[in-house]
Design an enzyme around this catalytic site. Structure first.
Site, PDB file in Angstrom:
ATOM      1  N   TRP A  14      -3.889  13.177  34.548  1.00  0.00           N
ATOM      2  CA  TRP A  14      -3.978  13.615  33.150  1.00  0.00           C
ATOM      3  C   TRP A  14      -5.396  14.134  32.962  1.00  0.00           C
ATOM      4  O   TRP A  14      -6.354  13.467  33.356  1.00  0.00           O
ATOM      5  CB  TRP A  14      -3.724  12.446  32.186  1.00  0.00           C
ATOM      6  CG  TRP A  14      -3.896  12.868  30.750  1.00  0.00           C
ATOM      7  CD1 TRP A  14      -2.934  13.408  29.951  1.00  0.00           C
ATOM      8  CD2 TRP A  14      -5.101  12.804  29.961  1.00  0.00           C
ATOM      9  NE1 TRP A  14      -3.460  13.695  28.720  1.00  0.00           N
ATOM     10  CE2 TRP A  14      -4.790  13.341  28.695  1.00  0.00           C
ATOM     11  CE3 TRP A  14      -6.399  12.371  30.216  1.00  0.00           C
ATOM     12  CZ2 TRP A  14      -5.730  13.441  27.672  1.00  0.00           C
ATOM     13  CZ3 TRP A  14      -7.340  12.478  29.199  1.00  0.00           C
ATOM     14  CH2 TRP A  14      -7.010  13.000  27.931  1.00  0.00           C
ATOM     15  N   GLU A  55       0.948  14.406  33.931  1.00  0.00           N
ATOM     16  CA  GLU A  55       1.165  14.017  32.532  1.00  0.00           C
ATOM     17  C   GLU A  55       0.728  15.109  31.559  1.00  0.00           C
ATOM     18  O   GLU A  55      -0.419  15.555  31.578  1.00  0.00           O
ATOM     19  CB  GLU A  55       0.387  12.721  32.255  1.00  0.00           C
ATOM     20  CG  GLU A  55       0.478  12.245  30.817  1.00  0.00           C
ATOM     21  CD  GLU A  55      -0.146  10.867  30.597  1.00  0.00           C
ATOM     22  OE1 GLU A  55      -0.449  10.174  31.582  1.00  0.00           O
ATOM     23  OE2 GLU A  55      -0.325  10.500  29.426  1.00  0.00           O
ATOM     24  N   LYS A  57       0.288  16.699  27.545  1.00  0.00           N
ATOM     25  CA  LYS A  57      -0.057  16.214  26.210  1.00  0.00           C
ATOM     26  C   LYS A  57       0.137  17.338  25.215  1.00  0.00           C
ATOM     27  O   LYS A  57       0.285  18.507  25.582  1.00  0.00           O
ATOM     28  CB  LYS A  57      -1.480  15.670  26.158  1.00  0.00           C
ATOM     29  CG  LYS A  57      -2.534  16.733  26.303  1.00  0.00           C
ATOM     30  CD  LYS A  57      -3.898  16.108  26.519  1.00  0.00           C
ATOM     31  CE  LYS A  57      -4.890  17.160  26.974  1.00  0.00           C
ATOM     32  NZ  LYS A  57      -4.513  17.776  28.258  1.00  0.00           N
ATOM     33  N   ASP A  88       4.454  10.204  28.331  1.00  0.00           N
ATOM     34  CA  ASP A  88       3.658   9.360  27.441  1.00  0.00           C
ATOM     35  C   ASP A  88       4.221   9.622  26.051  1.00  0.00           C
ATOM     36  O   ASP A  88       4.084  10.735  25.531  1.00  0.00           O
ATOM     37  CB  ASP A  88       2.182   9.775  27.539  1.00  0.00           C
ATOM     38  CG  ASP A  88       1.284   8.993  26.578  1.00  0.00           C
ATOM     39  OD1 ASP A  88       1.751   8.615  25.483  1.00  0.00           O
ATOM     40  OD2 ASP A  88       0.104   8.800  26.916  1.00  0.00           O
ATOM     41  N   HIS A  91       2.419  11.509  23.330  1.00  0.00           N
ATOM     42  CA  HIS A  91       1.951  12.861  23.625  1.00  0.00           C
ATOM     43  C   HIS A  91       2.930  13.950  23.224  1.00  0.00           C
ATOM     44  O   HIS A  91       2.960  15.023  23.814  1.00  0.00           O
ATOM     45  CB  HIS A  91       1.637  13.004  25.124  1.00  0.00           C
ATOM     46  CG  HIS A  91       0.316  12.412  25.513  1.00  0.00           C
ATOM     47  ND1 HIS A  91      -0.242  12.566  26.760  1.00  0.00           N
ATOM     48  CD2 HIS A  91      -0.561  11.675  24.805  1.00  0.00           C
ATOM     49  CE1 HIS A  91      -1.405  11.939  26.812  1.00  0.00           C
ATOM     50  NE2 HIS A  91      -1.613  11.379  25.642  1.00  0.00           N
ATOM     51  N   HIS A 115       4.444   6.251  30.464  1.00  0.00           N
ATOM     52  CA  HIS A 115       3.315   5.596  29.815  1.00  0.00           C
ATOM     53  C   HIS A 115       3.863   5.169  28.459  1.00  0.00           C
ATOM     54  O   HIS A 115       3.874   5.941  27.510  1.00  0.00           O
ATOM     55  CB  HIS A 115       2.138   6.563  29.672  1.00  0.00           C
ATOM     56  CG  HIS A 115       0.984   6.007  28.887  1.00  0.00           C
ATOM     57  ND1 HIS A 115      -0.186   6.691  28.663  1.00  0.00           N
ATOM     58  CD2 HIS A 115       0.819   4.817  28.254  1.00  0.00           C
ATOM     59  CE1 HIS A 115      -1.006   5.946  27.944  1.00  0.00           C
ATOM     60  NE2 HIS A 115      -0.414   4.818  27.655  1.00  0.00           N
ATOM     61  N   ASP A 123      -2.278  10.032  18.451  1.00  0.00           N
ATOM     62  CA  ASP A 123      -2.815   9.205  19.525  1.00  0.00           C
ATOM     63  C   ASP A 123      -1.785   8.282  20.143  1.00  0.00           C
ATOM     64  O   ASP A 123      -0.985   7.672  19.439  1.00  0.00           O
ATOM     65  CB  ASP A 123      -3.955   8.360  18.929  1.00  0.00           C
ATOM     66  CG  ASP A 123      -4.871   7.791  20.000  1.00  0.00           C
ATOM     67  OD1 ASP A 123      -4.786   8.246  21.163  1.00  0.00           O
ATOM     68  OD2 ASP A 123      -5.662   6.904  19.678  1.00  0.00           O
ATOM     69  N   ASP A 125      -2.007   5.046  23.104  1.00  0.00           N
ATOM     70  CA  ASP A 125      -3.009   3.989  23.265  1.00  0.00           C
ATOM     71  C   ASP A 125      -3.051   2.982  22.117  1.00  0.00           C
ATOM     72  O   ASP A 125      -4.120   2.480  21.769  1.00  0.00           O
ATOM     73  CB  ASP A 125      -4.417   4.585  23.475  1.00  0.00           C
ATOM     74  CG  ASP A 125      -4.410   5.690  24.526  1.00  0.00           C
ATOM     75  OD1 ASP A 125      -3.455   5.721  25.314  1.00  0.00           O
ATOM     76  OD2 ASP A 125      -5.337   6.498  24.555  1.00  0.00           O
ATOM     77  N   ASP A 155       0.569  -0.117  27.954  1.00  0.00           N
ATOM     78  CA  ASP A 155      -0.621   0.396  27.287  1.00  0.00           C
ATOM     79  C   ASP A 155      -1.385  -0.719  26.588  1.00  0.00           C
ATOM     80  O   ASP A 155      -0.873  -1.342  25.671  1.00  0.00           O
ATOM     81  CB  ASP A 155      -0.150   1.422  26.243  1.00  0.00           C
ATOM     82  CG  ASP A 155      -1.301   2.225  25.668  1.00  0.00           C
ATOM     83  OD1 ASP A 155      -2.431   1.711  25.662  1.00  0.00           O
ATOM     84  OD2 ASP A 155      -1.061   3.360  25.238  1.00  0.00           O
TER      85      ASP A 155
HETATM   86 MN   LIG Z   1      -0.949   8.542  28.729  1.00  0.00          MN
END
Ligand SMILES: [Mn+2]
Length: 247
Positions: A14, A55, A57, A88, A91, A115, A123, A125, A155
């Protein structure tokens, strides 16, 4: 590493690439990224030791106008070069369902890396919680009978809460979501679906939501000899006081 461990290592790429303002030559940027990835992956390793994944985004701070490694870019790259693709779920556009992508992608790539996160606005995370988004992802994996083709990453980036607490909440939420999906009476639901019994399908899906799946998870914790239910809160507070503080 994978050779030493005897299990494959998953290596994820990423990169924070993109433009704050609109570029003119998007094509050149994407050609450059493709060339870089080709050089990175020039040396081939057996998948039983190393699984490479890419990955995408949607955007990042400072790259609001254009991201080179978009989902379209990396999906194409993964299909063409036989790498894994990372999903993810923080994303994508907020109304996009990551769970819905799984059965599409698995028709064209061998494996997925997840993820799993709790996306908040732009965001990822944030510590994973048991919500509709996570549930659709786990349901789609189980319904597609694809558990052996999915590598699961969780995460715990958020350092605004107890670190062990973050890790345990996230792990337990993921376990709970997979368990919920595994408990689903898939064959009955599919039978309703095939017979056009849409009312019956929706009714059963609604009834499942209040079934005592929490008790089954508690029993799993009991059998695994780990704290059951809210007992884990006290256990983590105790660990913080007796072990972590002394470090
Ligand atoms: Mn990620």
């Amino acid at each position: 590493m994978g050779k030493q461990l005897g299990t494959p290592c998953v290596h994820n790429i990423w990169i924070p690439d993109g433009m704050k303002d609109s570029p003119v030559d998007r094509n050149a940027l994407r050609k450059q990224l493709k060339k870089s990835l080709d050089e990175i992956f020039a040396v081939k390793y057996p998948k039983k030791h190393l699984k490479d994944s890419v990955e995408s985004k949607l955007f990042g701070i400072g790259s609001e106008s254009m991201v080179v490694g978009s989902h379209d870019f990396y999906l194409g790259y993964a299909i063409k070069n036989n790498t894994l693709i990372t999903l993810d779920n923080g994303h994508f556009h907020p109304t996009e369902q990551t769970g819905d992508k799984i059965s599409s992608i698995l028709n064209f790539v061998d494996e997925i890396l997840l993820h799993l996160t709790r996306g908040v606005r732009w965001d990822s995370d944030h510590v994973l919680t048991f919500n509709d988004e996570l549930l659709l992802i786990t349901q789609e994996i189980i319904r597609s009978k694809a558990l052996n083709r999915v590598n699961i990453g969780l995460d715990f980036f958020d350092a605004s809460l107890n670190r062990i607490g973050a890790y345990v909440i996230g792990t337990r939420s993921a376990q709970l979501a997979f368990m919920y999906a595994l408990l689903e009476p898939f064959n009955t639901l599919v039978k309703y679906e095939e017979e056009g019994k849409n009312f019956e399908r929706l009714a059963l899906l609604e009834l499942l939501k209040t079934m005592p799946f929490g008790a089954i998870y508690d029993y799993y914790c009991l059998k695994s000899k780990v704290p059951v239910g809210q007992d884990y809160i006290e256990e983590i507070v105790k660990y913080e006081k007796e072990v972590l503080r002394k470090r």
